[in-house]
Design an enzyme around this catalytic site. Structure first.
Site, PDB file in Angstrom:
ATOM      1  N   GLY A  54       0.849  -1.197   0.000  1.00 14.15           N
ATOM      2  CA  GLY A  54       0.000   0.000   0.000  1.00 14.15           C
ATOM      3  C   GLY A  54       0.871   1.229   0.000  1.00 14.15           C
ATOM      4  N   CYS A  81       5.212  -6.185   1.794  1.00 14.42           N
ATOM      5  CA  CYS A  81       5.596  -4.770   1.781  1.00 14.42           C
ATOM      6  C   CYS A  81       4.897  -4.004   2.911  1.00 14.42           C
ATOM      7  CB  CYS A  81       5.315  -4.176   0.399  1.00 14.42           C
ATOM      8  SG  CYS A  81       6.173  -2.642   0.134  1.00 14.42           S
ATOM      9  N   TYR A  82       3.945  -3.134   2.585  1.00 15.91           N
ATOM     10  CA  TYR A  82       3.203  -2.434   3.645  1.00 15.91           C
ATOM     11  C   TYR A  82       2.596  -3.461   4.613  1.00 15.91           C
ATOM     12  CZ  TYR A  82      -0.348   0.591   5.831  1.00 15.91           C
ATOM     13  OH  TYR A  82      -1.120   1.280   6.727  1.00 15.91           O
ATOM     14  N   HIS A 171       8.001  -7.644  -3.334  1.00 15.87           N
ATOM     15  CA  HIS A 171       6.726  -8.099  -3.917  1.00 15.87           C
ATOM     16  C   HIS A 171       6.908  -9.452  -4.615  1.00 15.87           C
ATOM     17  CE1 HIS A 171       4.303  -4.478  -3.270  1.00 15.87           C
ATOM     18  NE2 HIS A 171       5.467  -3.870  -3.273  1.00 15.87           N
ATOM     19  N   GLU A 173       4.677 -11.232  -5.798  1.00 17.94           N
ATOM     20  CA  GLU A 173       3.647 -11.428  -6.827  1.00 17.94           C
ATOM     21  C   GLU A 173       4.042 -10.888  -8.193  1.00 17.94           C
ATOM     22  OE1 GLU A 173       3.659  -9.343  -4.361  1.00 17.94           O
ATOM     23  OE2 GLU A 173       2.600  -7.476  -4.774  1.00 17.94           O
ATOM     24  N   ASP A 229     -10.657  -9.602 -24.849  1.00 16.41           N
ATOM     25  CA  ASP A 229     -11.526  -9.462 -23.675  1.00 16.41           C
ATOM     26  C   ASP A 229     -12.997  -9.460 -24.060  1.00 16.41           C
ATOM     27  OD1 ASP A 229      -9.086  -9.113 -22.565  1.00 16.41           O
ATOM     28  OD2 ASP A 229      -9.270  -6.952 -22.315  1.00 16.41           O
ATOM     29  N   LYS A 368      -5.262 -10.734 -18.083  1.00 17.71           N
ATOM     30  CA  LYS A 368      -5.320 -11.087 -19.500  1.00 17.71           C
ATOM     31  C   LYS A 368      -5.131 -12.592 -19.751  1.00 17.71           C
ATOM     32  CE  LYS A 368      -5.782  -8.995 -23.341  1.00 17.71           C
ATOM     33  NZ  LYS A 368      -6.608  -7.784 -23.449  1.00 17.71           N
TER      34      LYS A 368
END
Ligand code: XMP
Length: 512
Positions: A54, A81-82, A171, A173, A229, A368
């Site tokens: 964040g 992180c945060y 991070h 991710e 999409d 995606k």
């Protein structure tokens, strides 16, 4: 009932990316606000909780936080992180602003892991991690061990293995972190003891059920661009509410070369109501003289909706407008506490007043490649599913400065040559997205012994798996040379070709 992992949202840019990584590991996951009552968490019986990053600082008044009771649920927690700093702060550690010469870190950072820690078990002892933090854990709480460090920072990760609490400053991710997904998998399977009972096939059935429930016997109009999409959204809606669906394709005159006809041809074969609206003149008129990127996006978003409203009136009693909005569109348009990067025309570009009962966005939480996977589940042909993305506002955001038909035609020709050469070299299959951009920069050149003063064209090609971060593509120089020679020779008005060598971040994929 699937096993559940809850991601608690503290406003980071990558929150849904965390959720998607968890799903990628075969575990169902939802992102909930950090203000979710502890009671709701208790009742939902998650097997694990992840705190996101964040933009705030945990020690500031009003910073997003969680009830300390979350730590008493007996559920393993991974703080990122945060989220890591919040864990340290709440459990008695100390978090302070990092001094410039010590532990403030941004970008790719060499990191050393203690592989005895369950989070890093079976992984290499060192690797690159993606850092983005200005705060520093000056003291870790009692019971926590330091489990990773960098050259600048002794506590890149902390763990209290007895209680199942883990925190990482970087991070895991994002794809820049080597073995980041393996760390998440270790958290899920080694620490939360997940069975892994979720798949995209489940998502298809859940989404179809949810659409049927919401739509009832109402009519749905889908904004179809022919991109991945909206094509997947069309297939999903067709399966859910078939005959109640009309797909409207608006050709705003800012499509790529021949694209309008190709989309029409592709969908003509399908058993659904398909309407094509040729609206080049009205879009170009609205955009005349507009240079500011966000303004362009808003105008296009609004004009799209007005066309759909007109089409809906012709059909009569349409209740729902459906769009193929996907998660990166949502997050970059600003969601929750995240900052606006750009208003994707199908989200932040919506006008305040929309004459539909409701907007349906069945792909809103997917990335995606998840959308492509879903498309395959739905039986869409591979050529549609694996197409490179094309943004809703089209060439409008690839023509820097004001837009004219002449500029759009110039860009269309140059872009077509770039795509043709990339396909001929087989390079297209290696890339996530590649296109040409007409810069507003004119420069001096020399052709046939004469002076030219024409536009510079930028080529952009990126590799990414989620479009949240992306690397610029290392295209062979000979191929770039062929493209450059052809464009300058074949497309009047262009005398210089530039190749974009910026990754995302700090740049974005599109120029506007
Ligand atoms: P950026 O430029 O934000 O692009 O890094 C990330 C991905 O999103 C696409 N994009 C859009 N797609 N409507 C869309 O449907 C939009 O307004 C829009 N803007 C960007 C972009 O092409 C890339 O794939």
């Amino acid at each position: 009932m699937n096993e559940l992992v809850v991601v608690l949202d503290f406003g980071g840019q990558y929150n849904q990316l965390i959720a998607r990584r968890v799903r990628e590991c075969g575990v169902y996951c939802e992102v909930w606000p950090c203000s979710t009552p502890v009671e709701k968490l208790r009742q939902s019986r998650p097997i694990g909780i992840i705190f996101t990053g964040g933009p705030g600082s945990v020690y500031e008044a009003g910073a997003p936080t969680v009830s300390p009771e979350v730590f008493e649920l007996g559920v393993p927690i991974l703080g990122i992180c945060y989220g890591c700093q919040l864990m340290a702060h709440t459990l008695g550690g100390q978090v302070t602003p990092a001094q410039a010469d010590t532990a403030r870190e941004y970008g790719k950072t060499r990191t050393y892991y203690d592989t005895a820690c369950k989070l890093f078990r079976g992984l290499p002892e060192e690797g690159i991690s993606w850092m983005s933090h200005g705060d520093y854990m000056a003291r870790v709480p009692a019971g926590f061990a330091l489990t990773a460090h960098t050259d600048a920072c002794p506590n890149a990760a902390i763990a209290d293995e007895a209680r199942g609490f883990y925190g990482v400053q970087y991070h895991p991710e994002v794809s820049h972190t080597q073995h980041g997904v393996d760390m998440i998998r270790n958290f899920l399977y080694g620490i939360c003891r997940a069975k892994g009972d979720w798949s995209m096939g489940d998502y298809k059935h859940t989404a179809i059920r949810a659409i049927r429930e919401k739509v009832g016997d109402g009519k749905v109009l889908l904004a179809l661009s022919g991109g991945v999409d909206s094509s997947v959204a069309a297939a999903l809606l067709a399966e859910a509410v078939g005959s109640q669906l009309t797909c409207v394709f608006v050709d705003h005159g800012l499509m790529r070369k021949n694209e309008g006809d190709e989309v029409e041809a592709a969908f003509a074969k399908w058993d659904l109501h398909f309407v094509r609206v040729n609206a080049e003149t009205r879009f170009l008129l609205k955009l005349a003289g507009v240079t500011e990127p966000e303004h362009k996006r808003k105008i296009i978003g609004e004009e799209f909706i007005r066309v759909f409203e007109e089409e809906a009136k012709k059909i009569g009693a349409v209740d729902f407008l459906a769009q193929g909005t996907i998660y990166p569109d949502v997050i970059e348009s600003g969601a929750g506490e995240a900052a606006v990067i750009k208003s994707h025309h199908n989200v932040g570009g919506l006008p305040d007043y929309v004459d539909f009962q409701e907007i349906l966005e069945p792909l809103r939480l997917l990335f995606k490649d998840e959308v492509r996977q879903l498309g395959r589940e739905l039986g869409l042909p591979e050529y549609l599913v694996s197409r490179q993305p094309f943004p809703g506002p089209g060439l409008a955001i690839r023509i820097i400065g004001d837009i004219t038909k002449e500029k759009a035609d110039t860009l269309r020709e140059a872009d077509a040559i770039f795509r043709e050469e990339m396909a001929a070299a087989g390079e297209d299959k290696k890339l996530s997205q590649y296109f040409a951009v007409l810069t507003n920069l004119r420069s001096v050149g020399v052709m046939g012994d004469g002076r030219t003063y024409d536009y510079a064209l930028a080529l952009r090609a990126v590799v990414t798996d989620d479009f949240m971060t992306a690397d610029w593509a290392r295209i062979p120089h000979d191929l770039l040379d062929r493209v450059s020679v052809r464009i300058v020779n074949e497309v009047p008005g262009i005398n210089r070709i530039l190749y974009d060598i910026t990754s995302k971040p700090p740049a974005t994929v599109e120029f506007e």
